[in-house]
Design an enzyme around this catalytic site. Structure first.
Site, short mmCIF file in Angstrom:
data_model
loop_
_atom_site.label_atom_id
_atom_site.label_comp_id
_atom_site.label_asym_id
_atom_site.label_seq_id
_atom_site.Cartn_x
_atom_site.Cartn_y
_atom_site.Cartn_z
N SER A 127 24.79 32.21 -1.97
CA SER A 127 24.07 33.11 -2.87
C SER A 127 22.67 32.56 -3.14
O SER A 127 22.47 31.33 -3.18
CB SER A 127 24.84 33.20 -4.19
OG SER A 127 24.05 33.82 -5.17
N TYR A 151 29.00 28.77 -11.44
CA TYR A 151 29.22 29.59 -10.24
C TYR A 151 28.30 29.13 -9.10
O TYR A 151 28.74 28.88 -7.98
CB TYR A 151 28.98 31.08 -10.55
CG TYR A 151 28.80 31.94 -9.33
CD1 TYR A 151 29.85 32.18 -8.45
CD2 TYR A 151 27.54 32.50 -9.01
CE1 TYR A 151 29.68 32.95 -7.31
CE2 TYR A 151 27.36 33.29 -7.89
CZ TYR A 151 28.42 33.50 -7.03
OH TYR A 151 28.26 34.26 -5.90
N LYS A 155 28.95 27.19 -5.23
CA LYS A 155 28.42 27.61 -3.92
C LYS A 155 27.71 26.44 -3.24
O LYS A 155 27.85 26.22 -2.03
CB LYS A 155 27.45 28.79 -4.10
CG LYS A 155 28.13 30.07 -4.51
CD LYS A 155 28.98 30.63 -3.37
CE LYS A 155 29.78 31.83 -3.78
NZ LYS A 155 30.78 32.23 -2.79
P1 NAD Z 1 34.48 40.67 -4.65
O1 NAD Z 1 35.06 40.09 -5.87
O2 NAD Z 1 34.41 42.14 -4.53
O3 NAD Z 1 35.25 40.11 -3.36
C1 NAD Z 1 35.85 38.84 -3.32
C2 NAD Z 1 37.27 39.02 -2.81
O4 NAD Z 1 37.90 37.74 -2.73
C3 NAD Z 1 38.13 39.88 -3.73
O5 NAD Z 1 38.76 40.87 -2.95
C4 NAD Z 1 39.15 38.92 -4.33
O6 NAD Z 1 40.37 39.54 -4.60
C5 NAD Z 1 39.23 37.87 -3.23
N1 NAD Z 1 39.63 36.53 -3.68
C6 NAD Z 1 39.09 35.79 -4.69
N2 NAD Z 1 39.70 34.61 -4.77
C7 NAD Z 1 40.65 34.57 -3.77
C8 NAD Z 1 41.59 33.61 -3.35
N3 NAD Z 1 41.74 32.44 -3.96
N4 NAD Z 1 42.38 33.93 -2.31
C9 NAD Z 1 42.29 35.11 -1.69
N5 NAD Z 1 41.40 36.06 -2.05
C10 NAD Z 1 40.59 35.79 -3.08
O7 NAD Z 1 33.03 40.02 -4.47
P2 NAD Z 1 31.88 40.37 -3.44
O8 NAD Z 1 30.74 40.92 -4.20
O9 NAD Z 1 32.41 41.14 -2.29
O10 NAD Z 1 31.47 38.91 -2.99
C11 NAD Z 1 31.98 38.32 -1.81
C12 NAD Z 1 31.45 36.89 -1.72
O11 NAD Z 1 30.03 36.92 -1.73
C13 NAD Z 1 31.86 35.99 -2.89
O12 NAD Z 1 32.14 34.71 -2.40
C14 NAD Z 1 30.63 35.99 -3.77
O13 NAD Z 1 30.53 34.81 -4.53
C15 NAD Z 1 29.51 36.08 -2.74
N6 NAD Z 1 28.28 36.66 -3.27
C16 NAD Z 1 28.32 37.89 -3.88
C17 NAD Z 1 27.15 38.43 -4.41
C18 NAD Z 1 27.16 39.77 -5.10
O14 NAD Z 1 26.23 40.06 -5.83
N7 NAD Z 1 28.15 40.62 -4.91
C19 NAD Z 1 25.94 37.73 -4.30
C20 NAD Z 1 25.95 36.50 -3.66
C21 NAD Z 1 27.11 35.97 -3.14
C1 UD1 Z 2 23.17 37.79 -11.08
C2 UD1 Z 2 23.62 36.37 -11.26
C3 UD1 Z 2 23.48 35.63 -9.94
C4 UD1 Z 2 24.24 36.37 -8.83
C5 UD1 Z 2 23.71 37.80 -8.76
C6 UD1 Z 2 24.39 38.62 -7.73
C7 UD1 Z 2 23.12 35.82 -13.61
C8 UD1 Z 2 22.26 35.00 -14.53
N1 UD1 Z 2 22.82 35.72 -12.28
O1 UD1 Z 2 21.84 37.77 -10.69
O2 UD1 Z 2 23.99 34.32 -10.06
O3 UD1 Z 2 24.06 35.73 -7.58
O4 UD1 Z 2 23.90 38.41 -10.05
O5 UD1 Z 2 25.73 38.80 -8.08
O6 UD1 Z 2 24.02 36.50 -14.02
N2 UD1 Z 2 19.92 43.68 -16.02
C9 UD1 Z 2 19.70 44.46 -17.13
N3 UD1 Z 2 20.78 45.04 -17.74
C10 UD1 Z 2 22.06 44.90 -17.28
C11 UD1 Z 2 22.28 44.10 -16.12
C12 UD1 Z 2 21.18 43.51 -15.52
O7 UD1 Z 2 18.56 44.60 -17.58
O8 UD1 Z 2 22.98 45.43 -17.88
C13 UD1 Z 2 18.75 43.07 -15.34
C14 UD1 Z 2 18.80 41.56 -15.28
O9 UD1 Z 2 18.21 40.99 -16.43
C15 UD1 Z 2 17.99 41.29 -14.00
C16 UD1 Z 2 18.31 42.50 -13.11
O10 UD1 Z 2 18.77 43.52 -14.01
O11 UD1 Z 2 16.62 41.30 -14.26
C17 UD1 Z 2 19.39 42.23 -12.08
O12 UD1 Z 2 20.53 41.68 -12.74
P1 UD1 Z 2 21.90 41.40 -11.97
O13 UD1 Z 2 22.30 42.59 -11.21
O14 UD1 Z 2 22.86 40.83 -12.96
O15 UD1 Z 2 21.50 40.29 -10.88
P2 UD1 Z 2 20.80 38.86 -11.07
O16 UD1 Z 2 20.40 38.61 -12.47
O17 UD1 Z 2 19.74 38.74 -10.04
#
Ligand code: NAD
Ligand code: UD1
Length: 339
Positions: A127, A151, A155
């Site tokens: 991330s 978190y 990572k």
């Molecule tokens: P998500 O929660 O939708 O998907 C994660 C999946 O992993 C879920 O289906 C959950 O049930 C499964 N899971 C969690 N722990 C497990 C375990 N111990 N064993 C088996 N399954 C397990 O999240 P996502 O948004 O699809 O994210 C996927 C990956 O990408 C995650 O590792 C997350 O940290 C990373 N990531 C997500 C974002 C984002 O904004 N969505 C941003 C950066 C990184």
């Molecule tokens: C958040 C996480 C980051 C993670 C990323 C993707 C925090 C501090 N950071 O980042 O670790 O990798 O999500 O999952 O939580 N906002 C509002 N109102 C809301 C929600 C968000 O104003 O109800 C604003 C936030 O202040 C920010 C922007 O929208 O400026 C995006 O927020 P968000 O979607 O939570 O993503 P990140 O903050 O970038």
């Protein structure tokens, strides 16, 4: 077309399910292991509906070492894509051990099972949060890493573990993908992001306001040093992100060693710009109030995507309008998510 099979951990989740679609469309066979702690099996049924292809699903935890080894002894996976993890920043501060156990120990178990069974090709979901407070923008992969919440630290620990492993054994082939802000949904409206509780992230919150599940958006601060005072982020369409994984896998077939890549668009949009784009796409009002800044939020974050363009011949294609329209289609077709 390929006939390679890929193991996808966390494949029932938001990014995982979209990646399964792209893998199946590219001709890969897909096995998903997921404990459904933050997802529904229905997402995979929808993946099958979209692609017309079957997914092998194993409901299990990646902490189950025996199961992982057994699975990898029985199958020769061409690659492993590791999405399984917990991702709520606030919760990670309240329950850090749960996050270290699931994200770090879970990854360790997976790597041990891979090592033991000779599987050495891996894509890891990292991330942009590993960068911490940006010292310079856009964020390049060489920017210092200094995550500011548990978190993010889980990572970075896994990234370090992978780098140590690769230094010890050059046969490994790994892509560490640092996602910026994934949004949007598959064009079909059949799969999308389905947060269990009140959404923390902007776009799921905005779409739940638009659909009437929540009253109004709270904008977390409008006094940042940005053009309109609200936070600026690099939003990337989840289908572009998913395609980035297929490209990364293809790249790993041709090389060993470690690729660390940003996946974003290289462009930032403010909270207000996103809110307005969403109103336009949905034809619905998204009322808002301005609240205080959220702890740990930075003013601006966006990616330098030069390296992923060069290494993967990949660029994000979808516009902000498409991100909003596709989020809305998913949300309006599935008002309460997969339930
Ligand atoms: P998500 O929660 O939708 O998907 C994660 C999946 O992993 C879920 O289906 C959950 O049930 C499964 N899971 C969690 N722990 C497990 C375990 N111990 N064993 C088996 N399954 C397990 O999240 P996502 O948004 O699809 O994210 C996927 C990956 O990408 C995650 O590792 C997350 O940290 C990373 N990531 C997500 C974002 C984002 O904004 N969505 C941003 C950066 C990184
Ligand atoms: C958040 C996480 C980051 C993670 C990323 C993707 C925090 C501090 N950071 O980042 O670790 O990798 O999500 O999952 O939580 N906002 C509002 N109102 C809301 C929600 C968000 O104003 O109800 C604003 C936030 O202040 C920010 C922007 O929208 O400026 C995006 O927020 P968000 O979607 O939570 O993503 P990140 O903050 O970038």
């Amino acid at each position: 077309m390929t006939d390679t099979s890929v193991l996808v951990t966390g494949g029932a989740g938001y990014i995982g399910s979209h990646t399964c679609v792209e893998l199946l469309n590219a001709g890969y066979r897909v096995t998903v292991i997921d404990n459904l702690s933050n997802s529904s099996k229905r997402s995979l049924e929808r993946v099958e509906q979209i692609t017309g292809k079957a997914v092998e699903f194993i409901e299990a935890d990646i902490l189950d070492a025996e199961l992982l080894v057994g699975l990898m002894k029985k199958n020769a996976f061409g690659g492993v894509i590791h999405f399984a993890g917990l991702k709520a920043v606030g919760e990670s501060a309240q329950h850090p051990l749960k996050y270290y156990d699931n994200n770090v120990t879970g990854s360790l178990r997976l790597l041990q099972a891979m090592q033991e069974t000779g599987h050495k090709r891996l894509i890891f979901s990292s991330s942009a949060t590993v960068y911490g407070l940006p010292k310079a923008l856009p964020l390049t992969e060489d920017h210092q890493t200094n995550p500011i919440n548990p978190y993010g630290r889980t990572k970075l620990v896994v990234e370090d573990m992978l780098r140590d492993l690769m230094a010890s054994d050059p046969a490994w082939s790994v892509a560490i993908l640092r996602y910026f802000n994934p949004v949007g949904a598959h064009k079909s409206g059949l799969i999308g992001e389905d947060p269990n509780d009140t959404p923390n992230n902007l776009m799921p919150y905005v779409s739940q306001v638009a659909v009437g599940r929540r009253e109004k958006l709270t904008v977390h601060g409008d006094d940042f040093e940005t053009p309109d005072g609200t936070g600026v982020r690099d939003y990337i369409h989840v289908v572009d992100l998913a395609r980035g994984h297929v490209r990364a896998l293809e790249a790993l077939f041709k090389r060993t060693g470690c690729l660390t890549l940003n996946l974003g668009t290289g462009r930032g949009y403010s909270v207000m710009e996103m809110r307005e784009a969403f109103e336009k796409a949905s034809g619905r009002d998204v009322p808002f109030v301005v609240g205080p800044r959220r702890a740990g939020d930075v003013a601006t974050s966006y990616a330098d995507c030069t390296r992923s363009a060069e290494e993967l011949n990949w660029r994000a294609q979808h516009t902000i309008e498409e991100m909003c329209a596709d989020t809305w289609r998913w949300q309006s077709m599935n008002k309460t998510g997969f339930d």
